[in-house]
Design a protein around this motif. Structure first.
Motif, mmCIF file in Angstrom:
data_model
loop_
_atom_site.group_PDB
_atom_site.id
_atom_site.type_symbol
_atom_site.label_atom_id
_atom_site.label_comp_id
_atom_site.label_asym_id
_atom_site.label_seq_id
_atom_site.Cartn_x
_atom_site.Cartn_y
_atom_site.Cartn_z
ATOM 1 N N GLY A 1 0.780 -1.220 0.000
ATOM 2 C CA GLY A 1 0.000 0.000 0.000
ATOM 3 C C GLY A 1 0.811 1.268 0.000
ATOM 4 N N ASP A 2 2.125 1.179 0.361
ATOM 5 C CA ASP A 2 2.866 2.437 0.527
ATOM 6 C C ASP A 2 4.338 2.356 0.151
ATOM 7 N N SER A 3 4.910 1.162 -0.051
ATOM 8 C CA SER A 3 6.347 1.078 -0.269
ATOM 9 C C SER A 3 6.656 -0.072 -1.240
ATOM 10 N N ASP A 4 7.795 -0.749 -1.019
ATOM 11 C CA ASP A 4 8.282 -1.747 -1.969
ATOM 12 C C ASP A 4 7.567 -3.085 -1.813
ATOM 13 N N GLY A 5 7.481 -3.805 -2.934
ATOM 14 C CA GLY A 5 6.943 -5.153 -2.875
ATOM 15 C C GLY A 5 7.875 -6.096 -2.144
ATOM 16 N N LEU A 6 9.131 -6.167 -2.586
ATOM 17 C CA LEU A 6 10.171 -6.979 -1.952
ATOM 18 C C LEU A 6 11.440 -6.151 -1.868
ATOM 19 N N GLU A 7 11.927 -5.921 -0.644
ATOM 20 C CA GLU A 7 13.164 -5.165 -0.433
ATOM 21 C C GLU A 7 14.164 -6.041 0.298
ATOM 22 N N ILE A 8 15.401 -6.103 -0.238
ATOM 23 C CA ILE A 8 16.469 -6.906 0.347
ATOM 24 C C ILE A 8 17.694 -6.022 0.529
ATOM 25 N N ASP A 9 18.180 -5.908 1.764
ATOM 26 C CA ASP A 9 19.414 -5.186 2.079
ATOM 27 C C ASP A 9 20.383 -6.165 2.723
ATOM 28 N N THR A 10 21.616 -6.235 2.212
ATOM 29 C CA THR A 10 22.579 -7.202 2.739
ATOM 30 C C THR A 10 23.733 -6.510 3.453
ATOM 31 N N VAL A 11 24.467 -7.313 4.226
ATOM 32 C CA VAL A 11 25.752 -6.890 4.753
ATOM 33 C C VAL A 11 26.826 -7.179 3.702
ATOM 34 N N ASP A 12 28.053 -6.786 3.981
ATOM 35 C CA ASP A 12 29.169 -7.030 3.062
ATOM 36 C C ASP A 12 29.578 -8.500 3.166
ATOM 37 N N SER A 13 29.311 -9.270 2.134
ATOM 38 C CA SER A 13 29.629 -10.700 2.161
ATOM 39 C C SER A 13 29.845 -11.212 0.743
ATOM 40 N N SER A 14 30.349 -12.441 0.648
ATOM 41 C CA SER A 14 30.560 -13.084 -0.649
ATOM 42 C C SER A 14 29.388 -13.977 -1.043
ATOM 43 N N GLU A 15 28.335 -14.006 -0.223
ATOM 44 C CA GLU A 15 27.168 -14.823 -0.533
ATOM 45 C C GLU A 15 26.308 -14.149 -1.613
ATOM 46 N N ASN A 16 25.468 -14.963 -2.273
ATOM 47 C CA ASN A 16 24.646 -14.470 -3.368
ATOM 48 C C ASN A 16 23.255 -14.066 -2.896
ATOM 49 N N VAL A 17 22.614 -13.218 -3.692
ATOM 50 C CA VAL A 17 21.188 -12.933 -3.555
ATOM 51 C C VAL A 17 20.496 -13.468 -4.794
ATOM 52 N N ILE A 18 19.619 -14.454 -4.592
ATOM 53 C CA ILE A 18 18.902 -15.094 -5.693
ATOM 54 C C ILE A 18 17.411 -14.830 -5.493
ATOM 55 N N VAL A 19 16.761 -14.244 -6.498
ATOM 56 C CA VAL A 19 15.329 -13.959 -6.425
ATOM 57 C C VAL A 19 14.646 -14.601 -7.617
ATOM 58 N N ASN A 20 13.688 -15.487 -7.343
ATOM 59 C CA ASN A 20 12.913 -16.153 -8.390
ATOM 60 C C ASN A 20 11.469 -15.669 -8.302
ATOM 61 N N VAL A 21 10.945 -15.147 -9.410
ATOM 62 C CA VAL A 21 9.618 -14.547 -9.414
ATOM 63 C C VAL A 21 8.727 -15.334 -10.375
ATOM 64 N N ASN A 22 7.723 -16.007 -9.803
ATOM 65 C CA ASN A 22 6.800 -16.816 -10.600
ATOM 66 C C ASN A 22 5.363 -16.324 -10.496
ATOM 67 N N ALA A 23 5.194 -15.104 -10.012
ATOM 68 C CA ALA A 23 3.872 -14.495 -9.868
ATOM 69 C C ALA A 23 4.051 -12.987 -10.076
ATOM 70 N N VAL A 24 3.131 -12.194 -9.551
ATOM 71 C CA VAL A 24 3.169 -10.745 -9.747
ATOM 72 C C VAL A 24 3.638 -10.063 -8.461
ATOM 73 N N ILE A 25 4.687 -9.256 -8.568
ATOM 74 C CA ILE A 25 5.107 -8.367 -7.487
ATOM 75 C C ILE A 25 4.707 -6.954 -7.897
ATOM 76 N N ALA A 26 3.799 -6.357 -7.151
ATOM 77 C CA ALA A 26 3.321 -5.011 -7.453
ATOM 78 C C ALA A 26 3.570 -4.129 -6.237
ATOM 79 N N GLY A 27 4.685 -3.420 -6.252
ATOM 80 C CA GLY A 27 5.010 -2.518 -5.160
ATOM 81 C C GLY A 27 4.419 -1.149 -5.400
ATOM 82 N N ASP A 28 3.886 -0.541 -4.362
ATOM 83 C CA ASP A 28 3.364 0.810 -4.516
ATOM 84 C C ASP A 28 4.483 1.774 -4.897
ATOM 85 N N TYR A 29 5.726 1.528 -4.426
ATOM 86 C CA TYR A 29 6.874 2.349 -4.804
ATOM 87 C C TYR A 29 7.756 1.555 -5.778
ATOM 88 N N ASP A 30 8.743 0.802 -5.292
ATOM 89 C CA ASP A 30 9.513 -0.103 -6.157
ATOM 90 C C ASP A 30 8.893 -1.504 -6.114
#
Length: 294
Positions: A152-181
């Motif tokens: 209703g007011d901000s992002d659909g999915l927001e991810i903030d990480t620390v400093d690391s060598s690990e990956n961020v993997i996002v799989n989207v199989n439906a609709v993400i509708a963010g009011d902002y991002d």
């Protein structure tokens, strides 16, 4: 204490899962110093809080603080539907099956300050009055969205990480509708960021950007791709900025921007590739803007 906590989750998650809970305050609260926490709810049931959280789980810096949540029923709350504050050492796994909804805040709020990776699978709808899903201080993340996410007011999915060598993997199989991002990722360190849209995947930023990604150091990569997939934003469809990482945008059906660009990609030292996208548009500006300058 040092013991493990099991709520509807002893030995067999499905057989021992809990049913309906209705409460004015937080419906389920669990805190562990060094043990693991497991919570399981049955499909077709409801966890409801009139004024507070649905499920709140806290770890306190122990060495075996794994968290496992299988919320297969609905969770409806005034504040966070699922709130995790993880400061321990151990991985976190969350699977949802029903509708997860917050009438006044973020539906899923996952604070990953401890040492451990997050695996998130959402199979039902996620509805947040502010954000749909907020993942903060993460190390490595694998998030799969099989149900629609709306806010209703901000992002659909927001991810903030620390400093690391690990990956961020996002799989989207439906609709993400963010009011902002639609999707907002801030990735620090050398791990890769990979966003993949399935055949039914769509990401929309209704007031700003469809897919916004910042960060990634030299030697890493940012990839936004699909088997088809649609990404739109009122400002920009895709906006990717990194210091030195490689950028790849490929195999999408449509990327569309409004007041700014369809695709913006900037990497001061990395390679930028945009290929096999059926249509890239901008209503008011440039369709594709690519920059590798310092």
């Amino acid at each position: 204490g040092t013991g493990d906590i099991n709520i509807g989750a002893y030995k067999d998650l499905a057989a021992n899962a809990i049913g309906d809970i209705y409460y004015t305050g937080t419906a389920i609260f669990a805190e562990s110093d060094t043990g693991s926490i497991s919570v399981s709810t049955k499909a077709g049931t409801t966890i409801s809080s009139e004024n507070e959280q649905g499920i709140e789980l806290v770890t306190k810096g122990g060495t075996d603080n794994t968290i496992t949540v299988k919320a297969l029923g609905d969770i409806t709350t005034a504040r966070y539907a699922l709130d995790i504050e993880h400061t321990g050492t151990g991985d976190v796994s969350v699977t949802t099956g029903g509708t997860i909804a917050s009438a006044g805040s973020t539906a899923l709020d996952l604070d990953m300050r401890g040492a451990g990776n997050l695996t998130l699978v959402t199979n039902g709808a996620i509805n947040g009055a502010i954000r749909g899903i907020f993942i903060d201080y993460a190390v490595g993340v694998t998030a799969t969205s099989n149900g629609n996410i709306s806010t209703g007011d901000s992002d659909g999915l927001e991810i903030d990480t620390v400093d690391s060598s690990e990956n961020v993997i996002v799989n989207v199989n439906a609709v993400i509708a963010g009011d902002y991002d639609g999707l907002d990722v801030s990735k620090f360190g050398t791990g890769n960021t990979v966003v993949t849209l399935g055949s039914n995947g769509e990401i929309h930023g209704q007031r700003n950007t469809g897919v916004l990604i910042r960060g990634n150091a030299a030697g890493s990569a940012i990839t936004v791709q699909g088997s088809s997939g649609t990404i739109t934003g009122e400002r920009a469809g895709i906006d990717l900025i990194t210091e030195n990482a490689d950028i790849l945008v490929q195999n999408l059906e449509l990327v569309s921007g409004g007041t700014y660009v369809g695709v913006f990609a900037r990497s001061k030292g990395g390679k930028i590739t945009i290929q096999n996208v059926d249509e890239i548009t901008s209503r008011d500006s440039t369709a594709v803007d690519v920059d590798t300058r310092d």
